[in-house]
Design an enzyme around this catalytic site. Sequence first.
Site, short mmCIF file in Angstrom:
data_model
loop_
_atom_site.label_atom_id
_atom_site.label_comp_id
_atom_site.label_asym_id
_atom_site.label_seq_id
_atom_site.Cartn_x
_atom_site.Cartn_y
_atom_site.Cartn_z
N ASP A 19 52.90 36.56 44.90
CA ASP A 19 52.22 36.87 46.16
C ASP A 19 50.77 37.28 45.88
OD1 ASP A 19 52.96 39.25 44.86
OD2 ASP A 19 53.19 40.37 46.73
N HIS A 26 50.66 45.34 36.65
CA HIS A 26 52.11 45.13 36.83
C HIS A 26 52.62 43.73 36.48
CE1 HIS A 26 52.26 48.86 39.22
NE2 HIS A 26 51.30 48.39 40.00
O1 RIB Z 1 54.47 47.20 42.84
C1 RIB Z 1 53.65 46.27 42.24
C2 RIB Z 1 53.95 44.88 42.74
O2 RIB Z 1 53.72 44.80 44.14
C3 RIB Z 1 53.09 43.82 42.13
O3 RIB Z 1 53.82 42.62 42.03
C4 RIB Z 1 51.99 43.68 43.14
O4 RIB Z 1 51.33 42.45 43.03
C5 RIB Z 1 52.73 43.83 44.43
O5 RIB Z 1 53.30 42.60 44.78
CA CA Z 2 52.79 40.58 42.93
#
Ligand code: RIB
Ligand code: CA
Length: 327
Positions: A9, A248
Amino acid sequence: MIPMIIDTDPGVDDAMAIAYALSHPDIELLALTTVFGNTHLDGTTRNARWLLEQFGATKVDVARGAGVPLIQAARPHAEFVHGADGIGNIYPAGPTRHADLHFESAAEYIIAAARARPGEITLVAVGPLTNIAAALALEPALPALLQSLVIMGGTLDEPGNVTPAAEANFFNDPHAADVVLGVDWPVRIVGLDVTHRIMITDSDLDRIGNAGTRSGRLIRDVSRHYVDFYTTSGAARGLGSEPCCAMHDAAAIACVVMPDAFDYTTGPARVVPDGMASGQLLMDRKRYAYATSWWEDRPATSVCTAVDAERVRADFLSRLVNGDILA
Ligand code: RIB
Ligand code: CA
């Protein structure tokens, strides 16, 4: 080579993950499949196409996926974290040239790709798990057709990043996450327990941006708003001394290429569907003898609990600094 599909996303840290995968010599990135999350689906799909175009990755497919969660009403997108465009407010107006595959949904694309190369593809899911749950509904044999599934989502002991209990991807579609963790397949979860240990600083981003590559400059530029959010919102409190952000989704790529940099705990896992703890990842770490129907027949899932953060950070930085994606 590891053939890989990233379900994503985009998203600033998604952009970091895509750049990392493209710059890694052991990864063959086949496709980005898109899902709502950091912004609406039109935005995440446009961003996926635009990022690939900027990275010169003309052969990587894009398949458009789910725009809303499986069951619950859509929650607000995270534009306050990732910018109004989802990628740090740097998207230039106008269309991208990189085409997406309008004739297939992300779920159908994942199934077709897995059938074409049975047992080979690693699926890395770094957004809400809606597409993966949809793919499982269409093809229950999907687990046997994939090499493995690595998920960025959830948290066991680290506080959540959208509620005290929940991480954003699981919060955005907890029902889908619970479906995915109910299937017996080789799944590794890279959640906040480890992603909050690997912080990327402003100096790191300057190093990437000054490496003399277009991809490096892009990653630095998309990250500015995101670092500002981490700094001003207090999201980075206790996680780093200078302005910094979490990478992340890039940590999920690291888990594929250097699985031994992570420690894991394994057990039956569930995701709380509704209520105050909606999106919370739970694992039966005590193996309670008095199993309730909630925990019966749940397969084992591996969740990362610790990481050699310096090793992961160093690999990520060196790939982005030295391994330019563009010719
Ligand atoms: O919590 C972090 C996640 O949430 C990551 O994948 C960030 O891109 C959002 O989608
Ligand atoms: Ca993400």
